[in-house]
Design a protein around this motif. Sequence first.
Motif, PDB file in Angstrom:
ATOM      1  N   ALA A  73      70.770  17.934-187.132  1.00 47.06           N
ATOM      2  CA  ALA A  73      72.013  17.294-187.027  1.00 47.06           C
ATOM      3  C   ALA A  73      73.016  18.337-186.356  1.00 47.06           C
ATOM      4  N   ARG A  74      74.016  17.925-185.681  1.00 45.80           N
ATOM      5  CA  ARG A  74      74.906  18.863-184.965  1.00 45.80           C
ATOM      6  C   ARG A  74      75.992  19.139-186.345  1.00 45.80           C
ATOM      7  N   CYS A  75      76.617  20.308-186.652  1.00 46.07           N
ATOM      8  CA  CYS A  75      77.173  20.468-187.802  1.00 46.07           C
ATOM      9  C   CYS A  75      78.666  21.236-187.643  1.00 46.07           C
ATOM     10  N   SER A 150      62.406  23.974-178.779  1.00 43.15           N
ATOM     11  CA  SER A 150      63.247  23.329-177.384  1.00 43.15           C
ATOM     12  C   SER A 150      62.203  22.769-176.518  1.00 43.15           C
ATOM     13  N   ILE A 151      62.367  21.613-175.956  1.00 40.64           N
ATOM     14  CA  ILE A 151      61.681  21.325-174.979  1.00 40.64           C
ATOM     15  C   ILE A 151      61.860  21.899-173.485  1.00 40.64           C
ATOM     16  N   ASP A 152      62.888  22.469-173.483  1.00 41.91           N
ATOM     17  CA  ASP A 152      63.433  22.930-172.526  1.00 41.91           C
ATOM     18  C   ASP A 152      62.966  24.296-171.819  1.00 41.91           C
ATOM     19  N   ASN A 153      62.287  24.968-172.910  1.00 46.37           N
ATOM     20  CA  ASN A 153      61.654  26.335-172.510  1.00 46.37           C
ATOM     21  C   ASN A 153      62.792  27.201-171.771  1.00 46.37           C
ATOM     22  N   VAL A 193      64.503  14.664-164.803  1.00 49.79           N
ATOM     23  CA  VAL A 193      63.851  15.080-166.084  1.00 49.79           C
ATOM     24  C   VAL A 193      64.913  16.041-166.757  1.00 49.79           C
ATOM     25  N   MET A 194      64.584  16.135-168.053  1.00 47.55           N
ATOM     26  CA  MET A 194      65.351  17.046-168.887  1.00 47.55           C
ATOM     27  C   MET A 194      65.239  18.513-168.606  1.00 47.55           C
ATOM     28  N   GLY A 195      66.034  19.241-169.459  1.00 47.48           N
ATOM     29  CA  GLY A 195      65.891  20.688-169.163  1.00 47.48           C
ATOM     30  C   GLY A 195      67.223  21.368-169.508  1.00 47.48           C
ATOM     31  N   ARG A 196      68.234  20.618-169.768  1.00 45.68           N
ATOM     32  CA  ARG A 196      69.735  21.155-169.564  1.00 45.68           C
ATOM     33  C   ARG A 196      69.661  21.977-168.237  1.00 45.68           C
ATOM     34  N   HIS A 197      70.239  23.382-168.598  1.00 44.16           N
ATOM     35  CA  HIS A 197      70.518  24.260-167.486  1.00 44.16           C
ATOM     36  C   HIS A 197      69.276  24.727-166.916  1.00 44.16           C
ATOM     37  N   ALA A 249      65.679  18.278-161.517  1.00 45.07           N
ATOM     38  CA  ALA A 249      66.122  18.578-163.109  1.00 45.07           C
ATOM     39  C   ALA A 249      67.637  18.068-163.401  1.00 45.07           C
ATOM     40  N   GLU A 250      67.703  17.468-164.603  1.00 50.04           N
ATOM     41  CA  GLU A 250      69.003  16.955-164.938  1.00 50.04           C
ATOM     42  C   GLU A 250      70.176  17.934-164.453  1.00 50.04           C
ATOM     43  N   GLY A 251      69.834  19.348-164.868  1.00 54.00           N
ATOM     44  CA  GLY A 251      71.041  20.114-164.373  1.00 54.00           C
ATOM     45  C   GLY A 251      70.972  20.785-162.989  1.00 54.00           C
ATOM     46  N   GLN A 286      60.626  12.011-173.103  1.00 51.79           N
ATOM     47  CA  GLN A 286      60.136  13.445-172.881  1.00 51.79           C
ATOM     48  C   GLN A 286      60.129  14.225-174.139  1.00 51.79           C
ATOM     49  N   ARG A 287      60.983  13.857-175.178  1.00 52.85           N
ATOM     50  CA  ARG A 287      61.367  14.859-176.237  1.00 52.85           C
ATOM     51  C   ARG A 287      60.539  14.157-177.648  1.00 52.85           C
ATOM     52  N   GLY A 288      60.299  12.825-177.811  1.00 53.23           N
ATOM     53  CA  GLY A 288      59.918  12.340-178.837  1.00 53.23           C
ATOM     54  C   GLY A 288      58.252  12.386-178.772  1.00 53.23           C
TER      55      GLY A 288
HETATM   56  O1  F6P Z   1      67.655  20.464-175.484  1.00 54.98           O
HETATM   57  C1  F6P Z   1      67.012  19.368-175.270  1.00 54.98           C
HETATM   58  C2  F6P Z   1      67.603  18.302-174.660  1.00 54.98           C
HETATM   59  O2  F6P Z   1      66.474  17.169-174.568  1.00 54.98           O
HETATM   60  C3  F6P Z   1      67.758  18.658-173.222  1.00 54.98           C
HETATM   61  O3  F6P Z   1      66.896  18.635-172.054  1.00 54.98           O
HETATM   62  C4  F6P Z   1      68.937  17.622-172.734  1.00 54.98           C
HETATM   63  O4  F6P Z   1      69.712  17.900-171.966  1.00 54.98           O
HETATM   64  C5  F6P Z   1      69.613  17.313-174.059  1.00 54.98           C
HETATM   65  O5  F6P Z   1      68.763  17.944-175.279  1.00 54.98           O
HETATM   66  C6  F6P Z   1      69.831  15.965-174.621  1.00 54.98           C
HETATM   67  O6  F6P Z   1      70.698  15.803-175.726  1.00 54.98           O
HETATM   68  P1  F6P Z   1      71.041  14.612-176.448  1.00 54.98           P
HETATM   69  O7  F6P Z   1      69.689  14.088-177.121  1.00 54.98           O
HETATM   70  O8  F6P Z   1      72.137  14.966-177.666  1.00 54.98           O
HETATM   71  O9  F6P Z   1      71.416  13.584-175.366  1.00 54.98           O
END
Ligand code: F6P
Length: 366
Positions: A73-75, A150-153, A193-197, A249-251, A286-288
Motif C-alpha cells: 500500500a502507499r502509506c 519492481s517490473i521496471d528494472n 509499455v510500462m516502466g515509469r522513467h 515506453a510510457e515515460g 504486464q504486472r500481474g
Molecule cells: O513501478 C511499476 C509500475 O507498474 C510502473 O511501470 C507504472 O508506471 C506504475 O507502476 C503504475 O502504477 P499504478 O499501478 O499505481 O498505476
Amino acid sequence: KRRIGVMTSGGDAPGMNGAVRAVVRMSIAKGCEAYGVYEGYEGLVQGGDLIKKMSWDDVRGWLSEGGTLIGTARCPAFRERDGRRKAAKNMIMKGIDALVIIGGDGSLTGADKFRSEWPELLSELVKQGEIRKEQAESHKHLNIVGMVGSIDNDMSLTDATIGCYSSLGRICQMVDYIDATASSHQRAFVIEVMGRHCGWLALMSGVSTGADFVFLPERPPPVEWEKQMCSIVSKHRKLGKRKTIVIIAEGAHDRQLKPIKASRVKDLLSNDLGLDTRITTLGHVQRGGNACAYDRILSTLQGVEAVKAVLESEPSTPSPMISIIENKIVRRPLVEAVAATNKVAELIENKKFEEAITMRDAEFAE
Ligand code: F6P
C-alpha cells in the motif's frame, strides 16, 4: 529467538511472493522467527493483526503466485515522523528489530531513514512511557535489508529487479498475439509499455519481438524523429514486412522532454504512410500474473542472502541491498544504489542524455 520481519512495498511485482517465502523459510532454518508485515508500511504503522508470525507452511505454494500475498500500500502516515514512531513501537512490542523490505527505490530509502532514526524514536518512546527501558536496550539497532521488487528494472547497482523478466515475458507474449492480427490485416500497432522513467522493458521487448521502432526515455529520438521513424517503417514494408510494431515506453519524451504520445505516432503512421493503425496500451497485465522461472530463482536466492545479511550485519555497516551482478548474488550499500538511480533520473531531467546512457552502461559493465 531472533525475530525478522518481512514486508513488500510499492508496486507489486511477480516474484515478491517467492522472496517472502525464501525469507520466511531461511529465517526458520536459521533458528529465527519470521513475521509477515501486511499491507506494506501501513502494517508497520497500524501493527496488531497486520504483523503476523509466519510458519513454514504459511508460504507453501507461494513461489509461482503473482502479485504480493501479504499486500502492499502507499502509506502517507509512514512519511510523517509520528507514523514512524508508531511503527517503531509496534516492532518493539513484537520483539522485531530486523526488517527485510522488498520494494522499489522509494520504499528502500524510507526504510534506511527509519533505521537512522531508530535510536531517537526508541528513546522518545521510553520517555513517554510507551515502551520499557529494557525493551529499548535489547533492540538497540534496527537492521534493514533491501531487496528490489519492481517490473521496471530501474534500480542502479543490480542487473535485474525481481519481476522484470516476468513482465518482459508477458509483454513479448502480448506483442506476439498482436503480431498475428497485425500481419493478417497488414496493420501497424503502436504499443505502450510500462516502466515509469525507465526504458528497459520497452528496449528489451523491442529487441525480443523485432519491433520496427522503439521510444525510450533515456535515449530520446533525434529532432527529426517523425521523418526517421516513417522512413524506417516504410523501408521495412518495402522489404516485405506485412506488419509494423512501434513500442513506446510510457515515460518516452523528445529531446525537449515533451512526452511522445501514442496518438501522435499513430497519426504519423496513418496519415504520412497510409497504414491502418491501432493503439494498444498493455497496462497492468504486464504486472500481474505468475512469476517466470528467472524471477522464482532470483527471489529465492536473494531471500536466502537477505537473511544471511541480517544475521551478519553490524550496527556500523550500511544497510545492504541484495543485488545480482553478472549472475552473482551480491550485497551493495542501499544508499549508494538509490543515489545512483536518482542520478540517472536527474541527468535525464537536465537533458544530459548521453551521460545518463553512459551511467546505465557503466552499471552493466560493473
Ligand atoms: O513501478 C511499476 C509500475 O507498474 C510502473 O511501470 C507504472 O508506471 C506504475 O507502476 C503504475 O502504477 P499504478 O499501478 O499505481 O498505476
